[in-house]
Design an enzyme around this catalytic site. Structure first.
Site, PDB file in Angstrom:
ATOM      1  N   THR A  86      36.376  39.016  30.502  1.00 26.16           N
ATOM      2  CA  THR A  86      37.319  40.082  30.021  1.00 26.16           C
ATOM      3  C   THR A  86      37.366  41.073  30.882  1.00 26.16           C
ATOM      4  OG1 THR A  86      34.837  40.985  29.290  1.00 26.16           O
ATOM      5  CG2 THR A  86      36.427  39.971  27.416  1.00 26.16           C
ATOM      6  N   PHE A 153      22.678  39.946  28.585  1.00 25.81           N
ATOM      7  CA  PHE A 153      22.226  40.762  29.456  1.00 25.81           C
ATOM      8  C   PHE A 153      21.809  40.282  30.799  1.00 25.81           C
ATOM      9  CE2 PHE A 153      21.407  42.497  25.061  1.00 25.81           C
ATOM     10  CZ  PHE A 153      22.173  43.572  24.958  1.00 25.81           C
ATOM     11  N   ARG A 155      21.139  39.004  34.360  1.00 27.16           N
ATOM     12  CA  ARG A 155      21.738  39.599  36.017  1.00 27.16           C
ATOM     13  C   ARG A 155      21.904  38.517  36.815  1.00 27.16           C
ATOM     14  NH1 ARG A 155      15.913  41.731  36.846  1.00 27.16           N
ATOM     15  NH2 ARG A 155      15.825  39.879  35.718  1.00 27.16           N
ATOM     16  N   GLU A 156      23.145  38.517  37.551  1.00 26.72           N
ATOM     17  CA  GLU A 156      23.546  37.541  38.416  1.00 26.72           C
ATOM     18  C   GLU A 156      22.174  37.761  39.639  1.00 26.72           C
ATOM     19  OE1 GLU A 156      27.364  37.831  40.191  1.00 26.72           O
ATOM     20  OE2 GLU A 156      28.284  38.040  38.016  1.00 26.72           O
ATOM     21  N   ASN A 214      25.219  49.012  29.885  1.00 25.34           N
ATOM     22  CA  ASN A 214      25.625  49.002  31.376  1.00 25.34           C
ATOM     23  C   ASN A 214      26.134  50.527  31.817  1.00 25.34           C
ATOM     24  OD1 ASN A 214      25.528  46.510  31.867  1.00 25.34           O
ATOM     25  ND2 ASN A 214      27.548  45.833  31.695  1.00 25.34           N
ATOM     26  N   ALA A 258      19.295  55.142  46.019  1.00 29.96           N
ATOM     27  CA  ALA A 258      20.527  55.689  46.756  1.00 29.96           C
ATOM     28  C   ALA A 258      21.216  54.645  47.694  1.00 29.96           C
ATOM     29  CB  ALA A 258      20.285  56.857  47.258  1.00 29.96           C
ATOM     30  N   GLY A 259      22.317  54.847  47.737  1.00 29.95           N
ATOM     31  CA  GLY A 259      23.199  53.963  48.439  1.00 29.95           C
ATOM     32  C   GLY A 259      24.824  53.712  48.251  1.00 29.95           C
ATOM     33  N   CYS A 266      31.052  43.283  36.436  1.00 31.71           N
ATOM     34  CA  CYS A 266      30.730  43.852  35.173  1.00 31.71           C
ATOM     35  C   CYS A 266      30.771  45.433  35.140  1.00 31.71           C
ATOM     36  CB  CYS A 266      29.335  43.264  34.485  1.00 31.71           C
ATOM     37  SG  CYS A 266      29.176  41.630  34.177  1.00 31.71           S
TER      38      CYS A 266
HETATM   39  N1  LIG Z   1      28.659  37.859  35.305  1.00 30.34           N
HETATM   40  C1  LIG Z   1      27.388  38.194  34.599  1.00 30.34           C
HETATM   41  O1  LIG Z   1      26.484  38.649  35.215  1.00 30.34           O
HETATM   42  C2  LIG Z   1      27.625  38.575  33.201  1.00 30.34           C
HETATM   43  C3  LIG Z   1      26.647  39.366  32.456  1.00 30.34           C
HETATM   44  C4  LIG Z   1      26.594  39.622  31.225  1.00 30.34           C
HETATM   45  C5  LIG Z   1      27.950  39.582  30.650  1.00 30.34           C
HETATM   46  N2  LIG Z   1      29.034  39.221  31.347  1.00 30.34           N
HETATM   47  C6  LIG Z   1      30.232  39.015  30.674  1.00 30.34           C
HETATM   48  O2  LIG Z   1      30.567  37.624  30.314  1.00 30.34           O
HETATM   49  C7  LIG Z   1      32.016  37.378  30.207  1.00 30.34           C
HETATM   50  C8  LIG Z   1      32.350  36.294  31.420  1.00 30.34           C
HETATM   51  O3  LIG Z   1      31.907  36.888  32.755  1.00 30.34           O
HETATM   52  P1  LIG Z   1      31.812  35.826  33.748  1.00 30.34           P
HETATM   53  O4  LIG Z   1      31.096  36.669  34.884  1.00 30.34           O
HETATM   54  O5  LIG Z   1      30.965  34.623  33.504  1.00 30.34           O
HETATM   55  O6  LIG Z   1      33.096  35.499  34.043  1.00 30.34           O
HETATM   56  P2  LIG Z   1      34.101  34.408  35.052  1.00 30.34           P
HETATM   57  O7  LIG Z   1      35.341  34.671  35.388  1.00 30.34           O
HETATM   58  O8  LIG Z   1      33.014  33.758  35.951  1.00 30.34           O
HETATM   59  O9  LIG Z   1      34.012  33.119  34.077  1.00 30.34           O
HETATM   60  C9  LIG Z   1      35.020  33.291  32.759  1.00 30.34           C
HETATM   61  C10 LIG Z   1      35.299  31.629  32.590  1.00 30.34           C
HETATM   62  O10 LIG Z   1      36.243  31.634  31.516  1.00 30.34           O
HETATM   63  C11 LIG Z   1      37.201  30.406  31.716  1.00 30.34           C
HETATM   64  N3  LIG Z   1      38.231  30.579  30.681  1.00 30.34           N
HETATM   65  C12 LIG Z   1      39.257  31.499  30.734  1.00 30.34           C
HETATM   66  N4  LIG Z   1      40.038  31.305  29.641  1.00 30.34           N
HETATM   67  C13 LIG Z   1      39.475  30.178  28.910  1.00 30.34           C
HETATM   68  C14 LIG Z   1      39.982  29.646  27.599  1.00 30.34           C
HETATM   69  N5  LIG Z   1      40.831  29.946  27.273  1.00 30.34           N
HETATM   70  N6  LIG Z   1      39.088  28.598  27.343  1.00 30.34           N
HETATM   71  C15 LIG Z   1      37.891  28.223  28.176  1.00 30.34           C
HETATM   72  N7  LIG Z   1      37.601  28.820  29.325  1.00 30.34           N
HETATM   73  C16 LIG Z   1      38.306  29.720  29.711  1.00 30.34           C
HETATM   74  C17 LIG Z   1      37.776  30.834  33.134  1.00 30.34           C
HETATM   75  O11 LIG Z   1      38.336  29.740  33.509  1.00 30.34           O
HETATM   76  C18 LIG Z   1      36.156  31.199  33.846  1.00 30.34           C
HETATM   77  O12 LIG Z   1      35.652  30.051  34.283  1.00 30.34           O
HETATM   78  C19 LIG Z   1      32.544  38.743  30.685  1.00 30.34           C
HETATM   79  O13 LIG Z   1      33.039  39.382  29.569  1.00 30.34           O
HETATM   80  C20 LIG Z   1      31.562  39.619  31.529  1.00 30.34           C
HETATM   81  O14 LIG Z   1      31.701  40.788  31.175  1.00 30.34           O
HETATM   82  C21 LIG Z   1      28.864  38.584  32.192  1.00 30.34           C
END
Ligand SMILES: NC(=O)c1ccc[n+]([C@@H]2O[C@H](COP(=O)([O-])OP(=O)(O)OC[C@H]3O[C@@H](n4cnc5c(N)ncnc54)[C@H](O)[C@@H]3O)[C@@H](O)[C@H]2O)c1
Length: 446
Positions: A86, A153, A155-156, A214, A258-259, A266
């Site tokens: 998103t 929720f 965390r990478e 967030n 701080a930094g 996100c």
């Molecule tokens: N990355 C994080 O740590 C994290 C943590 C919490 C929430 N989120 C939320 O999770 C969501 C995804 O984040 P992300 O970091 O994994 O993104 P990302 O870009 O790594 O992954 C999204 C995936 O969705 C796929 N995609 C797009 N359209 C599609 C469709 N129509 N059908 C199937 N797959 C499709 C893309 O090819 C991609 O692989 C976001 O809303 C983000 O805010 C992410």
């Protein structure tokens, strides 16, 4: 149980592997064939500690597979997780929901049995309610589609741990929901048996929990960075100040470093989408403080460039700068809106020769900023450097031996953008140390 996960990026791939690890049969679906090929062969298209093993174990056990074929996934399960991206809309603050809508539009007409679609993506409040109507309008006759929201929720860098040991589970359900809670309770039964708090809410509260969390974290980081601006002006030490604040259990020490501030896929886009949505709802005044949080954060990057300029003797023109760190945080290869990589780009714009090294984010960085120079090691990046900048607090950089690195550089000047270095140790090795957000006292001659 069986489930599918639509979107196999950072969130979805981890969730799919995590659900298989809990004993379920899982299909991960993505529109990116390259990603699906990699995941199917036991490789992950990004860096996440521990994920490869969970992925491979479950592929081998036959509980997990990946496909680009919606048709294959639809018939497989009655619980479908949605974890697509998103991102921020181009040219505006709101979230782009085209991927979320596309999943609903492609999945729902194919359903042959009633099903629950459980959103995990971070979305503006009101999205799930819109999806309920969207799904109802296109569902085949006799097929009841429930939408639920289960914000993520993780965390990478700690994604596997956070998926298998979350600190809470939030589930938003439709007012007329009949299936979602029971399905999720069964899906997450091993987690609930571990007494993970489970909160069932309406859809909009669940959506808001995620963006509020967030917003709070971003505010905490920008708070200490704002204080660091005052510390710099008043000649105070923000790291000692943060330690002192952190002993108060009402405040806590975490997220008070701080930094260079926050970045990644996100926090920045989520606080902006939150502001945009509050505006649409007529509650824009409630979140004007987030604009300040955002601008304090962006100011850090500019301040870092000023500090680097100062460290190079007043001009970056022709200076040779080593940038250590490109990922937005350690233990990740994610460079989306990375402060480190942004600063590297700004240094180059100001005339510096920039050599970047990151333990994991080289490929992603090269793709995003192809014109920077990339090195394969710290030593290579620091060769004949006029200043060494530490912009992501990887342990490898924290543990660097300043005596050994001194042999490589042209000038023993280090700028600590994350306040993560042992200043006394670097000074003892003859380095001039600059730190973002605080004045570093000169080394006392022994
Ligand atoms: N990355 C994080 O740590 C994290 C943590 C919490 C929430 N989120 C939320 O999770 C969501 C995804 O984040 P992300 O970091 O994994 O993104 P990302 O870009 O790594 O992954 C999204 C995936 O969705 C796929 N995609 C797009 N359209 C599609 C469709 N129509 N059908 C199937 N797959 C499709 C893309 O090819 C991609 O692989 C976001 O809303 C983000 O805010 C992410």
């Amino acid at each position: 149980m069986r489930c599918t996960v639509f979107g196999t990026g950072y969130l979805g791939a981890t969730h799919a592997a995590g659900m298989a690890q809990l004993g379920h049969e899982v299909i991960g679906v993505d529109v990116d064939p390259g990603k699906i090929a990699k995941l199917s062969s036991g490789d992950i298209p990004f860096y996440e500690p521990g994920l490869r093993k969970v992925l491979r174990d479950n592929l081998e056990a036959g509980r997990l597979r990946f496909t680009t074929d919606y048709e294959e996934a639809v018939d497989f399960a009655d619980v479908h997780f949605l974890g697509v991206g998103t991102p921020q809309k181009k040219g505006e603050y709101g979230a782009d929901l085209c991927h979320v809508n596309a999943v609903i539009d492609d999945l729902v007409p194919r359903l042959r049995r009633s099903a629950v679609i459980v959103g995990k993506s971070t979305v503006p409040v009101g999205t799930a309610a819109d999806l309920v109507a969207r799904a109802r309008a296109i569902a085949p006759d006799g097929v009841d589609v429930e939408i639920a929201w289960n914000p993520e929720f993780l965390r990478e860098g700690f994604a596997v741990h956070d998926t298998l040991h979350p600190d809470r589970i939030v589930l938003g359900v439709q007012r007329d929901s009949v299936r979602a809670e029971a399905a999720i309770r069964e899906m997450y039964a091993p987690l609930l048996a571990d007494e993970v708090p489970f909160l069932v809410t309406d859809l909009q509260t669940a959506e808001l929990v995620k963006v509020s969390a967030n917003a709070f974290l971003a505010t905490k980081i920008s708070f200490i960075n704002a204080i660091s601006e005052v510390c710099e002006a008043a000649d105070a030490d923000v790291t000692l100040l943060a330690d002192a604040l952190g002993y108060d259990p009402r405040i806590g020490r975490r997220f008070l470093n701080a930094g260079l501030g926050f970045g990644g896929g996100c926090l920045p886009k989520d606080i902006r989408a939150f502001m945009a949505r509050a505006g649409e709802l007529g509650a824009n005044h409630a979140l004007t403080f987030l604009r300040e949080v955002d601008s304090i954060n962006m100011r850090r990057r500019v301040r870092m460039v000023e500090l680097a300029t100062q460290a190079c003797g007043g001009s970056l023109l022709g200076a040779n700068v080593a940038v250590l760190g490109a990922a937005f945080k350690p233990e990740s290869d994610d460079v989306r809106d990375s402060p480190a990589l942004n600063v590297a780009g700004l240094l180059q714009l100001n005339g510096a020769g920039v050599n970047v090294y990151d333990p994991k984010a080289m490929e992603n960085s090269q793709r995003m900023f192809p014109t920077l120079n990339y090195s394969t090691s710290v030593v290579e990046a620091c060769e004949r450097a006029d200043a060494v900048l530490v912009l992501t607090e990887w342990q490898e950089f924290v543990d660097l031996d300043p005596h050994r690195l001194a042999e490589t550089v042209r000038a023993k000047v280090v700028v600590d953008g994350r306040n993560c270095l042992d200043v006394a140790r670097w000074q003892a090795a003859g380095w001039r140390v600059h730190a973002l957000g605080r004045r570093v006292p000169e080394a006392v001659a022994s």
